[in-house]
Enzyme design. Sequence first.
Site, PDB file in Angstrom:
ATOM      1  N   ALA A  66       0.877  -1.173   0.000  1.00 54.86           N
ATOM      2  CA  ALA A  66       0.000   0.000   0.000  1.00 54.86           C
ATOM      3  C   ALA A  66       0.915   1.224   0.000  1.00 54.86           C
ATOM      4  CB  ALA A  66      -0.869  -0.018   1.236  1.00 54.86           C
ATOM      5  N   GLY A 112       0.440  -4.924   0.962  1.00 55.84           N
ATOM      6  CA  GLY A 112      -0.779  -4.952   0.138  1.00 55.84           C
ATOM      7  C   GLY A 112      -0.573  -5.653  -1.205  1.00 55.84           C
ATOM      8  N   GLU A 115      -0.911  -9.229  -0.441  1.00 54.87           N
ATOM      9  CA  GLU A 115      -2.333  -9.429  -0.116  1.00 54.87           C
ATOM     10  C   GLU A 115      -3.182  -9.448  -1.387  1.00 54.87           C
ATOM     11  OE1 GLU A 115      -2.116  -6.221   2.855  1.00 54.87           O
ATOM     12  OE2 GLU A 115      -3.148  -7.602   4.208  1.00 54.87           O
TER      13      GLU A 115
HETATM   14  N1  COA Z   1       4.608   3.073  -0.685  1.00 56.42           N
HETATM   15  C1  COA Z   1       5.017   4.233  -1.237  1.00 56.42           C
HETATM   16  N2  COA Z   1       6.117   4.346  -1.982  1.00 56.42           N
HETATM   17  C2  COA Z   1       6.846   3.235  -2.175  1.00 56.42           C
HETATM   18  C3  COA Z   1       6.494   2.000  -1.631  1.00 56.42           C
HETATM   19  C4  COA Z   1       5.323   1.945  -0.837  1.00 56.42           C
HETATM   20  N3  COA Z   1       4.882   0.808  -0.296  1.00 56.42           N
HETATM   21  N4  COA Z   1       7.437   1.101  -1.982  1.00 56.42           N
HETATM   22  C5  COA Z   1       8.327   1.736  -2.738  1.00 56.42           C
HETATM   23  N5  COA Z   1       7.987   3.032  -2.861  1.00 56.42           N
HETATM   24  C6  COA Z   1       8.695   4.092  -3.599  1.00 56.42           C
HETATM   25  C7  COA Z   1       9.917   4.578  -2.843  1.00 56.42           C
HETATM   26  O1  COA Z   1       9.546   5.532  -1.870  1.00 56.42           O
HETATM   27  C8  COA Z   1      10.724   5.167  -3.988  1.00 56.42           C
HETATM   28  O2  COA Z   1      10.157   6.417  -4.341  1.00 56.42           O
HETATM   29  P1  COA Z   1      11.136   7.709  -4.592  1.00 56.42           P
HETATM   30  O3  COA Z   1      12.034   7.271  -5.711  1.00 56.42           O
HETATM   31  O4  COA Z   1      10.183   8.791  -4.953  1.00 56.42           O
HETATM   32  O5  COA Z   1      11.889   7.913  -3.300  1.00 56.42           O
HETATM   33  C9  COA Z   1      10.444   4.215  -5.142  1.00 56.42           C
HETATM   34  O6  COA Z   1       9.221   3.555  -4.814  1.00 56.42           O
HETATM   35  C10 COA Z   1      11.519   3.170  -5.343  1.00 56.42           C
HETATM   36  O7  COA Z   1      11.679   2.465  -4.112  1.00 56.42           O
HETATM   37  P2  COA Z   1      13.102   2.293  -3.371  1.00 56.42           P
HETATM   38  O8  COA Z   1      12.838   2.060  -1.920  1.00 56.42           O
HETATM   39  O9  COA Z   1      14.017   3.405  -3.737  1.00 56.42           O
HETATM   40  O10 COA Z   1      13.627   0.933  -4.074  1.00 56.42           O
HETATM   41  P3  COA Z   1      14.665  -0.088  -3.465  1.00 56.42           P
HETATM   42  O11 COA Z   1      15.032  -0.999  -4.586  1.00 56.42           O
HETATM   43  O12 COA Z   1      15.748   0.580  -2.730  1.00 56.42           O
HETATM   44  O13 COA Z   1      13.792  -0.939  -2.377  1.00 56.42           O
HETATM   45  C11 COA Z   1      11.859  -2.110  -1.561  1.00 56.42           C
HETATM   46  C12 COA Z   1      12.722  -1.751  -2.794  1.00 56.42           C
HETATM   47  C13 COA Z   1      10.618  -2.818  -2.078  1.00 56.42           C
HETATM   48  C14 COA Z   1      12.660  -3.048  -0.658  1.00 56.42           C
HETATM   49  C15 COA Z   1      11.484  -0.832  -0.800  1.00 56.42           C
HETATM   50  O14 COA Z   1      10.936   0.099  -1.717  1.00 56.42           O
HETATM   51  C16 COA Z   1      10.489  -1.028   0.318  1.00 56.42           C
HETATM   52  O15 COA Z   1      10.835  -1.545   1.372  1.00 56.42           O
HETATM   53  N6  COA Z   1       9.215  -0.589   0.095  1.00 56.42           N
HETATM   54  C17 COA Z   1       8.185  -0.624   1.106  1.00 56.42           C
HETATM   55  C18 COA Z   1       7.692  -2.028   1.344  1.00 56.42           C
HETATM   56  C19 COA Z   1       6.637  -2.064   2.409  1.00 56.42           C
HETATM   57  O16 COA Z   1       6.880  -1.822   3.578  1.00 56.42           O
HETATM   58  N7  COA Z   1       5.398  -2.377   2.011  1.00 56.42           N
HETATM   59  C20 COA Z   1       4.309  -2.521   2.902  1.00 56.42           C
HETATM   60  C21 COA Z   1       3.485  -1.301   2.929  1.00 56.42           C
HETATM   61  S1  COA Z   1       2.062  -1.535   3.969  1.00 56.42           S
END
Ligand code: COA
Length: 260
Positions: A66, A112, A115
């Site tokens: 999400a 999400g 999910e």
């Molecule tokens: N919500 C909002 N933005 C998200 C997102 C999320 N769940 N997951 C990734 N993004 C965004 C990042 O903020 C980033 O945006 P920006 O470039 O404007 O800063 C972009 O997507 C790329 O993500 P980034 O974190 O830079 O990639 P990465 O390869 O370093 O890491 C993940 C990948 C998936 C490990 C990491 O993005 C992450 O942990 N995301 C959240 C996962 C999470 O907790 N999901 C559950 C939500 S309830």
Amino acid sequence: MNYENILVAIEERVATITINRPAKLNALNKETISDLSKAIKLLSKNEEVRAIILTGSGEKAFVAGADISEFANYTVVEGAQLAAEGQETLFDFIENLKKPVIAAVNGFALGGGLELAMACHFRVASDNAKMGLPEVTLGLIPGYGGTQRLPQLIGKGRAMEMIMTAAMISAEEAKQYGLVNHVVPQGELLSFTTVIAQKIIKNAPFAIAKAIKAINANFEDGKNGFDTEIKSFGKCFGTQDFKEGTTAFLEKRKAEFTGK
Ligand code: COA
């Protein structure tokens, strides 16, 4: 119909929906949930379409969760509302759809995102996919059905561990757990999933819908799945497709199902 955050393509009766916010790893904001919900509603009524594949754009993510930026300041009431609306309009809606919905998990499926994949009827993953429910790292729990569907799919102990550790598992581990049915090279994910969808849609659509209903009944509170199966089995006898299927078998030819 055009959507802001998703792409919809229909080919040979199979619709493919691609969640298309690659810069945000296809994170589910409210508009994306609304686009998905509208598109799936329309496809469910479209007689040309017999199966739906759900995937993410790019090679990195199916859906990375999400959209965290959207709910960072939510209150208790807003949080509960977010989960309730999402579950009703999208996640439960997909699970109970009369047409098969298959998730083609092409990368990260987190929170999400996992999910959403779990709400689909089954899942195929690319070999680079990573899956997890990391909500506790944000001070939350899964809110789009994850605490219910993950134990249904992989068992209570494994679900407890995955949710409490917030750990990600690989596509191969997900296959061992029964979370995904197949793991294929990324370049073959959509073609492989489409072959399965094509195999399904050769069969009687009414019977497919009733099979989904009867299987789901096993997991619904207060429902006796065996009763649902008996009623649904009976209803199949009233369809033209049942006559066509049995007649075609006896005449040693391929059945042509109409969904009637
Ligand atoms: N919500 C909002 N933005 C998200 C997102 C999320 N769940 N997951 C990734 N993004 C965004 C990042 O903020 C980033 O945006 P920006 O470039 O404007 O800063 C972009 O997507 C790329 O993500 P980034 O974190 O830079 O990639 P990465 O390869 O370093 O890491 C993940 C990948 C998936 C490990 C990491 O993005 C992450 O942990 N995301 C959240 C996962 C999470 O907790 N999901 C559950 C939500 S309830």
